[in-house]
Design an enzyme around this catalytic site. Sequence first.
Site, PDB file in Angstrom:
ATOM      1  N   GLU A 162     -20.527  11.173   1.463  1.00 47.31           N
ATOM      2  CA  GLU A 162     -21.766  11.499   2.157  1.00 47.31           C
ATOM      3  C   GLU A 162     -21.542  12.860   2.806  1.00 47.31           C
ATOM      4  OE1 GLU A 162     -23.979  12.728   4.421  1.00 47.31           O
ATOM      5  OE2 GLU A 162     -23.558  11.220   5.965  1.00 47.31           O
ATOM      6  N   GLU A 171     -24.111  21.404   3.724  1.00 45.73           N
ATOM      7  CA  GLU A 171     -22.697  21.186   4.038  1.00 45.73           C
ATOM      8  C   GLU A 171     -21.792  21.517   2.858  1.00 45.73           C
ATOM      9  OE1 GLU A 171     -22.065  17.278   5.601  1.00 45.73           O
ATOM     10  OE2 GLU A 171     -23.423  17.565   7.291  1.00 45.73           O
TER      11      GLU A 171
END
Length: 706
Positions: A162, A171
Amino acid sequence: MLKLKNKFEILLHVNSVNMSTFKQILNPITGRSEWEPQCENYDYHQEIARAAFADMLHDTERNQKYYKGLQIAIDKIHRQGAKANVLDIGTGTGILSMMAVRCGADSVTACEAFRPMADCAEKIIEKNGMKGLINVIKKRSTEISVGDGGDMERRANILVTEVFDTELIGEGAISIFNHAHNKLLEKNCIVVPDSATIYAQVVECPLAWSWNMPKIVANLEGEILLTTPSDIQQCPGSAALHDIQLNQFPLKDVKFVTDPIAVQHFDWSGKTLPPLENCSSTKFIARQSGSLHVVFMWWDLKMDAGNQIVLSCAPFWAHPDYEQLQAGNRKGIPNQNVIPWRDHWMQALYYLPTVTQIQQSDEMYLNFNHDEYSLWFTVTKMEQKPTSLRQPLCDCGFHNAYSRTRSGQLNDNLRNKKYLKVLEDEIAKDSVVLVLSDGSLLGLAISRLSAKVYCLESNRYSSKVLQSYVDANQLNNVKIVNCLGEIDNLDEITCVFGEPSFLSALVPWDNFYFGTLLNQIASKLRSDVVIIPRQATIHAVAVEFLDLQKIRSPLGICEGFDLAIFDEFVEKSANLADSIVEPQPLWEYPCRALGKPKELLKVDFAKFLETKKTTTEHKFEVSGSCNGVALWVDWHLTGDSNKKTTVTSGPCTDIEVDKFIDWDIHSRQGVHLLPHAKHVDPNRTMTCETTFLPDDGDIYFKFDIK
């Protein structure tokens, strides 16, 4: 390094902590740089406290769908007669790795680059009886070696991770997945999640556009006082996304020009590796006529290759499970709040670089672009793929100088009319006005009412923007000064005006800097000088948040795993690094009032530094289960509490007990979230002690349960 921080964030645990370092901070109320004692590892604790691990783990839907996706993947590998070797990238608490063990994985490797979190994960894994079953590697996945003597003996055949944010790829998800497939995973591996899809919806929305582009300023009769400089009008705006809780957005202010459009599919499975940069165009036919202002964006995850398990971040009107969730709605909860709440993955607004006018049934193209970490959109009348994958950047200065909240305030007609009504009453043609606020367009507009205006602008970016307004509007009676010392004749000033709004402010009362500035020159001002606003009051109300408390609530047992060690880990850091009151845009976070609001503090700006240390205590009768306190400031322009001459950073309408509060959409309020152990039972009393030290710029709040 100069670090912007609220002065009231002085640690409450100072007596129990060994303070061994000092940090330089800017006190927003006094404007002074100060040295404050901090614990030696303050930055480390702040990073932990703000990492939002707990917020994600309170997301039950996320947890359970990852769990189901892992079970399907491991069962499939076992049916193929192979061992299930799982790699968990960015393990955090280790919960996904422990899920893999429970699902029957034969080996599990957990990767976590943030060393303190990796150490915590090891303790949690041991506490849950899985020591030796999970190998924790304390480095980035791109640094992992595979083979004899490496971090992993063999490549994994299942990846669970995740590594997503509101923008999905912010990210570094693309690089992480591509590297894993090239270096860490078998060719025919299974990935959880298997894929993702980004959705976009083009809308007309003047409210959202007010957070991006300043409008003209007009007087009460509609006469234009201030026009927007052409370089600002033509600027593409900020390149950054605006993450937001779209479920709370007032849909009365939205005109949907398109249905939701699937603009990009990301294959995480490895069958096709997504490029780091890409652009695509999707044709759409306008549902209705309008101005194209904004793109609403969200995404979903397909947890398995069969797309049986889908985790959607869509707002309620586009959510695939909305009707089912609404059918099981709890009484009294607004329909838009039945959608699973999460603060780690919100929705986003993207402001289009130009406003396009279209008619119903017009054919248009929505152009989607991404680089390694970010997304952006344009709309054209023909398919038009950009030749350069670069985001349009602000070159006018406005979007870099002011926050979106501040832009919204500048464009708030109701707010501006209150100021203008008082200003028109108090200012004459021969008035000389001193403006003490950052980026005050109202301050410039005063020049149409008065003989001369001085605008204090210590921020060079804001000063540049205001100068562009002065030049574009030919305001010959306006002088922008960088410090009060540049004003030779302070005794000629007849009015001191502030909204007040300063770029250093985080919570509303940080704008008490207006009082500090005013008192620097008080002895040189004439006795009959008019001060606007004359007074300000801090108010508070006990509330029950529907969801916001989850960002600070302990986890305890999560999906059958004991995460108490993590709770202690975060709580320790939060006690060292967090303020007891933090800024939040409460219109995005519904809460019920559990009692009447209380006035905690009142200040008179004409006597700001004459005020001695003030400590008051107020009791809150709470008529329900309380998990927080909301705080705000009312600015009393003429010195009384008349609503017509009061500008609030809090509720837009009167607070009613047990009703949801309607918060000002262009302000951030202060929030105190009660620790889990201090939830207030019905008919208990809560107290708030407020201490104000104007000389030091300190405002302390102490909450207690009686």
